[in-house]
Design an enzyme around this catalytic site. Structure first.
Site, PDB file in Angstrom:
ATOM      1  N   HIS A   1       0.849  -1.183   0.000  1.00 43.67           N
ATOM      2  CA  HIS A   1       0.000   0.000   0.000  1.00 43.67           C
ATOM      3  C   HIS A   1       0.884   1.231   0.000  1.00 43.67           C
ATOM      4  O   HIS A   1       1.936   1.231   0.628  1.00 43.67           O
ATOM      5  CB  HIS A   1      -0.907   0.002   1.238  1.00 43.67           C
TER       6      HIS A   1
ATOM      7  N   ASP B   1      -7.808  -5.582   0.063  1.00 43.88           N
ATOM      8  CA  ASP B   1      -8.299  -6.382  -1.061  1.00 43.88           C
ATOM      9  C   ASP B   1      -7.972  -7.861  -0.950  1.00 43.88           C
ATOM     10  O   ASP B   1      -8.490  -8.669  -1.709  1.00 43.88           O
ATOM     11  CB  ASP B   1      -7.750  -5.836  -2.387  1.00 43.88           C
TER      12      ASP B   1
HETATM   13  N1  ACO Z   1       4.273  -7.601  -4.213  1.00 43.08           N
HETATM   14  C1  ACO Z   1       5.601  -7.628  -4.357  1.00 43.08           C
HETATM   15  N2  ACO Z   1       6.384  -6.546  -4.230  1.00 43.08           N
HETATM   16  C2  ACO Z   1       5.784  -5.391  -3.949  1.00 43.08           C
HETATM   17  C3  ACO Z   1       4.391  -5.283  -3.770  1.00 43.08           C
HETATM   18  C4  ACO Z   1       3.622  -6.452  -3.916  1.00 43.08           C
HETATM   19  N3  ACO Z   1       2.292  -6.433  -3.776  1.00 43.08           N
HETATM   20  N4  ACO Z   1       4.068  -4.006  -3.501  1.00 43.08           N
HETATM   21  C5  ACO Z   1       5.218  -3.325  -3.509  1.00 43.08           C
HETATM   22  N5  ACO Z   1       6.254  -4.146  -3.784  1.00 43.08           N
HETATM   23  C6  ACO Z   1       7.667  -3.806  -3.871  1.00 43.08           C
HETATM   24  C7  ACO Z   1       8.022  -3.320  -5.267  1.00 43.08           C
HETATM   25  O1  ACO Z   1       8.374  -4.364  -6.121  1.00 43.08           O
HETATM   26  C8  ACO Z   1       9.150  -2.366  -4.968  1.00 43.08           C
HETATM   27  O2  ACO Z   1      10.303  -3.146  -4.730  1.00 43.08           O
HETATM   28  P1  ACO Z   1      11.776  -2.580  -5.146  1.00 43.08           P
HETATM   29  O3  ACO Z   1      11.969  -1.356  -4.332  1.00 43.08           O
HETATM   30  O4  ACO Z   1      12.680  -3.713  -4.799  1.00 43.08           O
HETATM   31  O5  ACO Z   1      11.704  -2.306  -6.617  1.00 43.08           O
HETATM   32  C9  ACO Z   1       8.749  -1.730  -3.638  1.00 43.08           C
HETATM   33  O6  ACO Z   1       7.913  -2.689  -3.012  1.00 43.08           O
HETATM   34  C10 ACO Z   1       7.988  -0.433  -3.820  1.00 43.08           C
HETATM   35  O7  ACO Z   1       6.939  -0.680  -4.738  1.00 43.08           O
HETATM   36  P2  ACO Z   1       6.065   0.457  -5.435  1.00 43.08           P
HETATM   37  O8  ACO Z   1       5.254  -0.157  -6.500  1.00 43.08           O
HETATM   38  O9  ACO Z   1       6.966   1.604  -5.814  1.00 43.08           O
HETATM   39  O10 ACO Z   1       5.224   0.965  -4.220  1.00 43.08           O
HETATM   40  P3  ACO Z   1       3.872   1.759  -4.301  1.00 43.08           P
HETATM   41  O11 ACO Z   1       3.731   2.506  -3.041  1.00 43.08           O
HETATM   42  O12 ACO Z   1       3.761   2.532  -5.556  1.00 43.08           O
HETATM   43  O13 ACO Z   1       2.833   0.522  -4.395  1.00 43.08           O
HETATM   44  C11 ACO Z   1       0.825  -0.576  -4.681  1.00 43.08           C
HETATM   45  C12 ACO Z   1       1.595   0.506  -3.905  1.00 43.08           C
HETATM   46  C13 ACO Z   1       0.608  -0.093  -6.125  1.00 43.08           C
HETATM   47  C14 ACO Z   1      -0.490  -0.786  -4.003  1.00 43.08           C
HETATM   48  C15 ACO Z   1       1.653  -1.887  -4.698  1.00 43.08           C
HETATM   49  O14 ACO Z   1       1.923  -2.315  -3.376  1.00 43.08           O
HETATM   50  C16 ACO Z   1       0.947  -3.008  -5.476  1.00 43.08           C
HETATM   51  O15 ACO Z   1       1.026  -3.032  -6.693  1.00 43.08           O
HETATM   52  N6  ACO Z   1       0.245  -3.945  -4.773  1.00 43.08           N
HETATM   53  C17 ACO Z   1      -0.468  -5.018  -5.440  1.00 43.08           C
HETATM   54  C18 ACO Z   1      -1.805  -4.529  -5.961  1.00 43.08           C
HETATM   55  C19 ACO Z   1      -2.799  -4.304  -4.847  1.00 43.08           C
HETATM   56  O16 ACO Z   1      -3.006  -5.153  -3.980  1.00 43.08           O
HETATM   57  N7  ACO Z   1      -3.474  -3.142  -4.924  1.00 43.08           N
HETATM   58  C20 ACO Z   1      -4.508  -2.760  -3.945  1.00 43.08           C
HETATM   59  C21 ACO Z   1      -4.003  -1.649  -3.086  1.00 43.08           C
HETATM   60  S1  ACO Z   1      -5.167  -1.254  -1.826  1.00 43.08           S
HETATM   61  C22 ACO Z   1      -6.417  -0.415  -2.632  1.00 43.08           C
HETATM   62  O17 ACO Z   1      -6.259   0.148  -3.650  1.00 43.08           O
HETATM   63  C23 ACO Z   1      -7.704  -0.428  -1.969  1.00 43.08           C
END
Ligand code: ACO
Length: 375
Positions: A259, A312
């Site tokens: 998140h 979720d």
């Molecule tokens: N699985 C694996 N790795 C992850 C995940 C995940 N779900 N989320 C973040 N990371 C990792 C990234 O790979 C990245 O790693 P790195 O630094 O080694 O490259 C690091 O964590 C940062 O990731 P970002 O994508 O930059 O973080 P951001 O804050 O933008 O992500 C997000 C937030 C988009 C929700 C992300 O966690 C994600 O894609 N989750 C999966 C989709 C999901 O469940 N969405 C629902 C969110 S809740 C809602 O909307 C109600």
């Protein structure tokens, strides 16, 4: 000039609607902790609180509920339009297409008029559940069930969806999940709604655009993806571990985890899991056990990066237990988020400033046109 990717950490508004402390896992709506609201309130009262800034008294709540019910009269027009859409259109696309049509014969939709804000609010709240229920019945080739004004909001929704009235535990649990999803500061879909309202577009346009934004799998669409992922895996720890390791090796995101704001367990996910366990006593689902195994293994890898379970992860498992098909999960999220979107639009437009960010241009200059035939 610096570029703020994804506007992360950039405040775009002063707001008193909700508060999130991502380090400590705290969520409040209008200053009230989410746990208290889930325990004591209901979705309609909560919607009033979010939109109008106070808990309604009995008369205010009754009027709000009756005004919503009054708008159910448009159900036949909704049915005609839903029937005219392509059969296999995703339910989120159907919902997104239908909301602007709720304006029907509104001649004046000027968002600056208080009476228009209210009329649009109660109409959207009334008709979103109708669209979802009719789309599901049509998709399944089942008889349409018309709304029944004698039922409470969520009770009526599950009645239209399932074709029969459901036990109280189901609609009350659903009602609580709607509270959990109703609002969450300046997330992608809420920001979308705010950008649209800043042009002084009406609430139909704002909510429709927000639904489009919610549909993506990084946002609301994640619940459908989690369900697909869990359903595709066997109940086997070794295979689940391999799946997770592969995903991480390929730098793929694991749906239902992570998140932008929470760097700890999402407080909504905790409550969602509690509601699911409670429902489990009525109707057990093997998917819960699998979800728990998955979560335990995933956190072994993700926790050190402060990536935790989000709302979720368990919501889809819960909705599937209510007989809701997976391609409809995100529409339930949308139905729940309507009051949050509307509250932000109404708050924003009070001191409106058109959103118009800028960019750092990194293209060329004075590049001369070449006719396609000369290439
Ligand atoms: N699985 C694996 N790795 C992850 C995940 C995940 N779900 N989320 C973040 N990371 C990792 C990234 O790979 C990245 O790693 P790195 O630094 O080694 O490259 C690091 O964590 C940062 O990731 P970002 O994508 O930059 O973080 P951001 O804050 O933008 O992500 C997000 C937030 C988009 C929700 C992300 O966690 C994600 O894609 N989750 C999966 C989709 C999901 O469940 N969405 C629902 C969110 S809740 C809602 O909307 C109600």
């Amino acid at each position: 000039m610096q570029v703020y990717e994804g506007l992360a950490g950039i405040p775009v508004v002063k707001s008193s609607i909700s508060y999130v402390d991502g380090e400590n896992g705290i969520l409040e709506y209008r200053g009230i902790p989410i746990q208290e609201l889930v325990e004591n309130s209901n979705f309609l009262e909560l919607s009033y609180l979010l939109i109008f800034g106070k808990i309604p008294d009995e008369n205010e709540l009754l009027k709000f509920e009756l005004d919503i019910k009054e708008n159910l009269k448009y159900f036949e027009r909704i049915l005609d339009i839903v029937k005219s859409l392509p059969e296999n259109l995703h339910p989120m696309k159907i919902l997104q297409s239908l909301v602007p049509v709720f304006a029907f014969d509104d001649i004046d939709t000027d968002i600056m008029k208080e009476e228009n804000k209210y009329r649009q609010t109660v109409r959207i709240m009334a008709l979103v559940p109708v669209v979802i229920a009719f789309s599901k019945r049509l998709k399944e080739g089942k008889e349409i069930v018309f709304p029944d004004k004698n039922f409470y909001y969520t009770e009526n929704f599950l009645y239209m969806l399932n074709g029969k009235s459901v036990e109280k535990i189901y609609w009350q649990t659903l009602d609580k999940t709607l509270i959990l999803h109703a609002e969450h500061t300046i997330n992608a879909s809420t920001f979308t709604a705010m950008v649209v309202v800043s042009t002084l577009a009406d609430l139909y346009a704002c909510v429709s655009s927000a639904i489009g934004s919610l549909s993506g799998r990084l946002h609301g669409g994640a619940n459908e993806e989690v369900y697909k992922m869990l359903s595709s895996l066997p109940n086997d720890e070794k295979i689940i571990r391999e799946y997770i390791e592969n995903k991480l090796k390929n730098k793929d995101k694991i749906m239902g985890f992570g998140h932008r704001i929470y760097k700890t367990y999402d407080p909504r996910a905790k409550i969602m899991k509690y509601l699911l366990e409670n429902l489990q006593k009525e109707k057990p689902t093997p998917l819960l056990k699998k979800a728990e195994i998955f979560e335990k293994i995933a956190l072994e890898y993700l926790e050190e990066k402060k990536i935790y379970t989000n709302i979720d992860f368990y919501s889809g498992v819960l909705y599937s237990q209510m007989g809701i098909p997976s391609d409809f999960f995100t529409t339930i999220f949308a139905m729940a988020r309507v009051p949050g979107w509307i509250a932000h639009c109404i708050e924003y437009v009070r001191n409106n400033k058109l959103f118009r960010p800028t960019q750092v241009y990194d293209g060329g200059h004075n590049i001369h046109y070449k006719d396609i035939k000369s290439l």
